[in-house]
Scaffold this active site. Structure first.
Site, mmCIF file in Angstrom:
data_model
loop_
_atom_site.group_PDB
_atom_site.id
_atom_site.type_symbol
_atom_site.label_atom_id
_atom_site.label_comp_id
_atom_site.label_asym_id
_atom_site.label_seq_id
_atom_site.Cartn_x
_atom_site.Cartn_y
_atom_site.Cartn_z
ATOM 1 N N PRO A 275 11.276 -47.117 17.848
ATOM 2 C CA PRO A 275 12.127 -46.428 18.818
ATOM 3 C C PRO A 275 12.020 -44.908 18.694
ATOM 4 O O PRO A 275 11.906 -44.376 17.587
ATOM 5 C CB PRO A 275 13.541 -46.900 18.446
ATOM 6 C CG PRO A 275 13.465 -47.209 16.995
ATOM 7 C CD PRO A 275 12.057 -47.648 16.718
ATOM 8 N N TYR A 317 8.799 -36.346 35.761
ATOM 9 C CA TYR A 317 9.160 -37.730 36.097
ATOM 10 C C TYR A 317 10.268 -37.825 37.136
ATOM 11 O O TYR A 317 10.832 -38.908 37.316
ATOM 12 C CB TYR A 317 9.721 -38.451 34.858
ATOM 13 C CG TYR A 317 8.942 -38.393 33.584
ATOM 14 C CD1 TYR A 317 7.640 -38.889 33.506
ATOM 15 C CD2 TYR A 317 9.536 -37.904 32.416
ATOM 16 C CE1 TYR A 317 6.960 -38.873 32.299
ATOM 17 C CE2 TYR A 317 8.859 -37.898 31.208
ATOM 18 C CZ TYR A 317 7.573 -38.383 31.162
ATOM 19 O OH TYR A 317 6.916 -38.381 29.974
ATOM 20 N N CYS A 343 7.449 -19.866 38.238
ATOM 21 C CA CYS A 343 6.948 -19.728 39.604
ATOM 22 C C CYS A 343 6.287 -21.005 40.094
ATOM 23 O O CYS A 343 5.068 -21.081 40.259
ATOM 24 C CB CYS A 343 5.981 -18.556 39.676
ATOM 25 S SG CYS A 343 6.729 -17.070 39.017
ATOM 26 N N GLU A 344 7.097 -22.031 40.248
ATOM 27 C CA GLU A 344 6.653 -23.324 40.773
ATOM 28 C C GLU A 344 7.819 -23.890 41.567
ATOM 29 O O GLU A 344 8.948 -23.889 41.074
ATOM 30 C CB GLU A 344 6.366 -24.319 39.632
ATOM 31 C CG GLU A 344 5.210 -23.985 38.726
ATOM 32 C CD GLU A 344 3.856 -24.283 39.345
ATOM 33 O OE1 GLU A 344 3.777 -25.040 40.344
ATOM 34 O OE2 GLU A 344 2.870 -23.736 38.821
HETATM 35 C C1 LIG Z 1 6.158 -43.343 22.929
HETATM 36 C C2 LIG Z 1 5.959 -44.500 22.056
HETATM 37 C C3 LIG Z 1 7.036 -45.083 21.394
HETATM 38 C C4 LIG Z 1 8.460 -44.630 21.586
HETATM 39 O O1 LIG Z 1 8.937 -44.933 22.837
HETATM 40 P P1 LIG Z 1 10.496 -44.726 23.188
HETATM 41 O O2 LIG Z 1 10.599 -45.152 24.582
HETATM 42 O O3 LIG Z 1 10.787 -43.288 22.994
HETATM 43 O O4 LIG Z 1 11.276 -45.599 22.261
HETATM 44 C C5 LIG Z 1 6.781 -46.132 20.534
HETATM 45 N N1 LIG Z 1 5.522 -46.586 20.333
HETATM 46 C C6 LIG Z 1 4.462 -46.054 20.959
HETATM 47 C C7 LIG Z 1 3.106 -46.585 20.676
HETATM 48 C C8 LIG Z 1 4.636 -45.001 21.836
HETATM 49 O O5 LIG Z 1 3.578 -44.479 22.456
#
Ligand SMILES: *Cc1c(COP(=O)(O)O)cnc(C)c1O
Length: 415
Positions: A275, A317, A343-344
């Site tokens: 996580p 996003y 400036c975007e």
């Molecule tokens: C980005 C990533 C995570 C973490 O993702 P979260 O959505 O921030 O929990 C875990 N494992 C891998 C391989 C990632 O690229």
């Protein structure tokens, strides 16, 4: 747990008055709550305590050394995607034997360094990477643990840019090819297949995609067992979402664990999870000050001193972050687009926000602890923001504001 609460009409971070904090450290400034990070880490640990578990925090979400050090002290492992992130973990005192190395394009020098440091496991994402790791481990005569990142072809209903587990994505290998690849790994004298991993996407607010993913990945583990390949761990990745809007319903850690439970039951497997956002996202906010108010016939703009170079998520996003005034005022509320000086036209932090503000007001952009500072750039020659960690009524500057001298320190004018 929300560490950012109003007392009377003033926003606090734990017991720290954010107005005083902004005066002390300037704006824009990221503020993280130590208590919230600890709380979020422990919530995973206690929900998953039924099984031997390693929580490998995804360093890319927020890689400040103070944050890493805090998680290291709690016993976290780490998921890194570059040698830079690995060196950060080392510098922060993290346990390298709990590091997994993900990423689709690991360079040879990165692999060598990770082998020397002695990480737990390489999360391999292609057969080309497997060949490279095989060659390097033979040449260095070092054993390496490997896990294959499989792509379970699950569509998590999230933003396409943060969806990673579909066939068309660059990540991992097609789960149908996995058996063959594990058999190839068995042939490599210096590689030990210890695990399997996946990561289907980020900011997932539903458990169904996890369920489907687990069915496929544990199905693979059964198939591997049937041909005599017995793994030690299953790494189910990260991806659990957080609350950005009032309407976001976030599955609890316990609900997440419940989805895992039938799969983990009666297996001698260690569980790894990765996580990122769920640990640091809601533990941070970005403080910014209103420089000007500009009212046009079409819109009211709050022109603030933070911009897309400080917090890219809205521009990248179309992410929605709650924005509130640090000092609640009972003056007139108007609807503002909160925009930065870059400036975007895509430089915005929030659109159509009801705010009671004036020039000089401080704003808090909430849930900015993950994928915030780490995505900051110097676009428009803007120095990157300061970062502050609070604990109770204490505040530590954990990253100084970048200076203009640092901005061009590496540049060279030829004679
Ligand atoms: C980005 C990533 C995570 C973490 O993702 P979260 O959505 O921030 O929990 C875990 N494992 C891998 C391989 C990632 O690229």
């Amino acid at each position: 747990m929300n560490p950012f609460q109003y007392r009377d009409s003033l926003l606090f971070a734990e017991d720290v008055n954010l107005q005083e904090l902004a005066n002390a450290y300037g704006t824009p400034c990221y503020v993280y709550s130590k208590g919230a990070i600890e709380h979020n880490y422990r919530a995973f640990a206690s929900a998953l305590q039924e099984w031997p578990t390693c929580i490998c925090y995804a360093v890319k979400a927020n890689s400040n050394l103070a944050v890493l050090s805090l998680l290291a002290k709690l016993g976290a492992g780490f998921d890194v995607v570059s040698i830079g992130e690995l060196e950060r973990v080392v510098r922060a005192g993290g346990d390298v034997s709990k590091v997994v190395f993900s990423g689709v394009a690991k360079r040879s020098d990165e692999i060598r360094r990770a082998l020397v440091i002695g990480i737990h496991c390489f999360n391999i994402e292609s057969t080309a990477e497997l060949q490279r790791l095989d060659a390097i481990t033979r040449e260095m005569d070092i054993q390496a643990n490997v896990s294959l990142r499989v792509n379970p072809d699950v569509n998590p209903t999230t933003h396409p840019y943060i969806s990673t587990g579909l066939k068309e994505n660059k990540f991992g290998v097609d789960i149908e090819l996995a058996l063959d690849i594990y058999q190839r790994i068995e042939q490599c004298s210096h590689l030990n297949a210890v695990g399997v991993d996946c990561h289907i996407g980020s900011q997932l607010l539903e458990l169904a995609p996890f369920q489907t993913c687990f069915e496929r990945i544990f199905g693979l583990i059964d198939q591997l067992n049937a041909i005599g390949i017995v793994l030690q761990h299953v790494d189910v990745g990260g991806g659990l979402g957080i609350r950005y809007t009032q309407d976001d319903q976030v599955p609890s850690h316990a609900d997440y664990a419940q989805v895992l439970a039938p799969f983990m039951r009666d297996r001698k497997l260690e569980l790894l999870i990765e996580p990122g956002r769920a640990i640091v996202g809601e533990a941070g906010l970005l403080l910014t000050r209103v420089e000007h108010i500009k009212n046009t016939s079409a819109k009211n703009f709050a022109l603030v001193d933070a911009a897309m170079n400080d917090l890219l998520r809205p521009s990248l996003y179309s992410a929605w972050h709650e924005i509130s005034a640090v000092q609640k005022s009972y003056g007139a509320t108007a609807t503002y687009d909160v925009v930065g000086p870059v400036c975007e036209a895509g430089d915005f932090l929030g659109k159509d926000r009801p705010l009671a503000i004036q020039e000089g007001s401080l704003l808090a952009i909430h849930a900015a602890g993950a994928y915030g500072f780490v995505m900051a750039s110097n676009y428009n020659s803007r120095a990157r923001a300061a970062e502050v960690l609070v604990e109770g009524d204490q505040a530590w500057l954990v990253r100084k504001r970048e200076t203009l001298g640092q901005l061009f320190a590496n540049e060279i004018i030829p004679d």
